[in-house]
Design a protein around this motif. Structure first.
Motif, mmCIF file in Angstrom:
data_model
loop_
_atom_site.group_PDB
_atom_site.id
_atom_site.type_symbol
_atom_site.label_atom_id
_atom_site.label_comp_id
_atom_site.label_asym_id
_atom_site.label_seq_id
_atom_site.Cartn_x
_atom_site.Cartn_y
_atom_site.Cartn_z
ATOM 1 N N THR A 185 0.826 -1.210 0.000
ATOM 2 C CA THR A 185 0.000 0.000 0.000
ATOM 3 C C THR A 185 0.857 1.256 0.000
ATOM 4 O O THR A 185 0.587 2.204 -0.745
ATOM 5 C CB THR A 185 -0.924 0.008 1.232
ATOM 6 O OG1 THR A 185 -1.760 -1.151 1.204
ATOM 7 C CG2 THR A 185 -1.789 1.263 1.250
ATOM 8 N N ILE A 216 -4.634 10.207 -1.276
ATOM 9 C CA ILE A 216 -5.533 9.467 -0.389
ATOM 10 C C ILE A 216 -6.304 8.401 -1.169
ATOM 11 O O ILE A 216 -6.437 7.254 -0.719
ATOM 12 C CB ILE A 216 -6.507 10.435 0.303
ATOM 13 C CG1 ILE A 216 -5.744 11.375 1.239
ATOM 14 C CG2 ILE A 216 -7.577 9.667 1.076
ATOM 15 C CD1 ILE A 216 -6.595 12.477 1.832
ATOM 16 N N ILE A 241 -5.921 4.354 -0.444
ATOM 17 C CA ILE A 241 -7.094 3.603 0.008
ATOM 18 C C ILE A 241 -7.423 2.472 -0.968
ATOM 19 O O ILE A 241 -7.700 1.332 -0.559
ATOM 20 C CB ILE A 241 -8.306 4.540 0.175
ATOM 21 C CG1 ILE A 241 -8.085 5.489 1.361
ATOM 22 C CG2 ILE A 241 -9.596 3.738 0.377
ATOM 23 C CD1 ILE A 241 -9.163 6.535 1.520
ATOM 24 N N PHE A 257 -4.857 -0.250 -0.542
ATOM 25 C CA PHE A 257 -5.056 -0.962 0.723
ATOM 26 C C PHE A 257 -6.230 -1.935 0.612
ATOM 27 O O PHE A 257 -6.122 -3.108 1.016
ATOM 28 C CB PHE A 257 -5.300 0.038 1.851
ATOM 29 C CG PHE A 257 -5.597 -0.606 3.172
ATOM 30 C CD1 PHE A 257 -4.593 -1.209 3.910
ATOM 31 C CD2 PHE A 257 -6.893 -0.609 3.681
ATOM 32 C CE1 PHE A 257 -4.864 -1.818 5.134
ATOM 33 C CE2 PHE A 257 -7.175 -1.216 4.895
ATOM 34 C CZ PHE A 257 -6.156 -1.824 5.622
ATOM 35 N N LEU A 258 -7.351 -1.468 0.074
ATOM 36 C CA LEU A 258 -8.513 -2.342 -0.072
ATOM 37 C C LEU A 258 -8.239 -3.484 -1.044
ATOM 38 O O LEU A 258 -8.703 -4.618 -0.839
ATOM 39 C CB LEU A 258 -9.722 -1.528 -0.548
ATOM 40 C CG LEU A 258 -10.286 -0.494 0.434
ATOM 41 C CD1 LEU A 258 -11.412 0.291 -0.205
ATOM 42 C CD2 LEU A 258 -10.755 -1.160 1.721
ATOM 43 N N ARG A 317 -13.979 -3.323 -3.487
ATOM 44 C CA ARG A 317 -13.373 -2.015 -3.199
ATOM 45 C C ARG A 317 -14.048 -0.901 -3.992
ATOM 46 O O ARG A 317 -14.182 0.223 -3.509
ATOM 47 C CB ARG A 317 -11.872 -2.034 -3.498
ATOM 48 C CG ARG A 317 -11.513 -2.257 -4.956
ATOM 49 C CD ARG A 317 -10.012 -2.238 -5.161
ATOM 50 N NE ARG A 317 -9.675 -2.544 -6.543
ATOM 51 C CZ ARG A 317 -8.628 -2.056 -7.186
ATOM 52 N NH1 ARG A 317 -7.807 -1.244 -6.568
ATOM 53 N NH2 ARG A 317 -8.392 -2.385 -8.434
ATOM 54 N N VAL A 367 -15.671 2.412 -2.352
ATOM 55 C CA VAL A 367 -15.251 3.752 -2.773
ATOM 56 C C VAL A 367 -16.451 4.544 -3.291
ATOM 57 O O VAL A 367 -16.581 5.742 -3.028
ATOM 58 C CB VAL A 367 -14.144 3.659 -3.837
ATOM 59 C CG1 VAL A 367 -13.892 5.025 -4.481
ATOM 60 C CG2 VAL A 367 -12.854 3.144 -3.219
#
Length: 325
Positions: free
Chosen positions: A10, A263, A267, A270-271, A295, A299
């Motif tokens: 990530t 960001i 994210i 990471f997901l 994901r 989102v």
């Protein structure tokens, strides 16, 4: 689950070329929508023109890499003129529809076999990297630490992309503090009032479309620098990601697009790592492939909540946006 591997994977997205490219495109979209009020849903078209203009100039015409970048910029200007002359007098919703269609037309033109000699149709283009790599100021070796470890070519792409992003952010900051920028924001708020003051609203909108489009094209160049130009990349989902980034960071802000891109992709990465891992150990009632798709749903829900509860974004000022008054 290997949390160390997940966090390392990530963290690598913090300085990825994709993150930088989307930040550049979102900065251009901030000029279009955040400051000029243009509802442009065709940023994928500007990015595709930038990427293809760069690659074709090198592969077909043998131009040096820096000259190919100017070709990409010129292509963005021409596309903005073709797009803007018949459409900038349209209402916002009609402009959105036209720009979506224009971006799809661009993608399909690059996909068709009619121009296969130049575009390689659906297979895309590669092998245009050598000139850029020859200009690399970093000696051969490995740089960085931990998840931010790069060879000289990977580092050069990132440094060059950050330089372009810094130039774009500085340009937006200077422009929006100038009389030109104040007129542009006046057009966003009430173009009839600006027109009553004797300003050529159409001309200002066209200038904003060109400037933002150039930034989008440069984002396309950075996006293409590490690997290849693939037409399937430049779909409407790319534009929607850029809009998400813009709204996340703040539409009428200078640094919001860069923060939003950072960001958003952290994210997403990471997901993309944690959800399949959770499914693999039985924490989610689905397969890892299904969990990877989840994901996008998360989102999307987050974007809905963002627009509902903080439409000005993280760095934005609510008074700057007409659609939240």
């Amino acid at each position: 689950m290997d949390w160390g591997q997940i966090f390392n994977s990530t963290a690598g997205w913090l300085f990825s070329p994709t993150t930088i490219a989307y930040a550049l495109a979102a900065t251009g979209l901030a000029v279009h929508f955040g400051y000029a009020g243009l509802l442009n849903f065709g940023m994928a078209g500007f990015m595709a023109i930038g990427a293809y203009g760069y690659a074709i100039s090198i592969l077909t015409f043998g131009l040096p890499w820096w000259a190919a970048m100017f070709v990409s910029i010129l292509g963005a200007v021409v596309f903005a003129l073709i797009l803007g002359i018949p459409t900038l007098r349209l209402r916002a919703d009609y402009l959105a529809i036209v720009t979506i269609a224009a971006a799809e037309i661009v993608r399909l033109l690059f996909t068709t076999q009619v121009f296969d000699e130049y575009t390689n149709s659906a297979d895309g283009l590669s092998g245009y990297h050598q000139g850029f790599r020859d200009a690399n100021p970093f000696p051969e070796g490995t740089y960085g630490f931990g998840p931010w470890t790069y060879n000289q070519n990977e580092l050069w792409v990132r440094v060059f992309g950050v330089i372009l992003l810094a130039i774009a952010v500085l340009a937006v900051w200077l422009l929006m503090r100038s009389p030109w920028g104040r007129v542009l924001k006046g057009i966003r708020e009430d173009e009839d009032a600006v027109r009553a003051l004797g300003k050529n609203v159409f001309s200002f909108k066209m200038q904003a479309l060109i400037i933002g489009g150039i930034m989008g094209a440069l984002g396309g160049v950075v996006f293409a620098l590490p690997s290849a130009v693939v037409p399937a990349t430049y779909t409407t989902s790319l534009t929607f990601f850029i809009w998400t980034i813009l709204l996340l960071g703040g539409a009428a802000t200078v640094f919001g697009p860069a923060l939003g891109a950072l960001i958003f992709w952290v994210i997403m990465a990471f997901l993309d790592n944690v959800l399949p891992a959770m499914a693999a150990v039985g924490w989610l009632p689905m397969t890892p492939i299904q969990a990877g798709t989840l994901r996008f749903i998360l989102v999307g829900v987050a974007l809905m909540l963002l627009v509902a509860f903080r439409p000005q974004g993280i760095l934005g000022n609510k008074r700057e946006l007409t659609f939240v008054k």
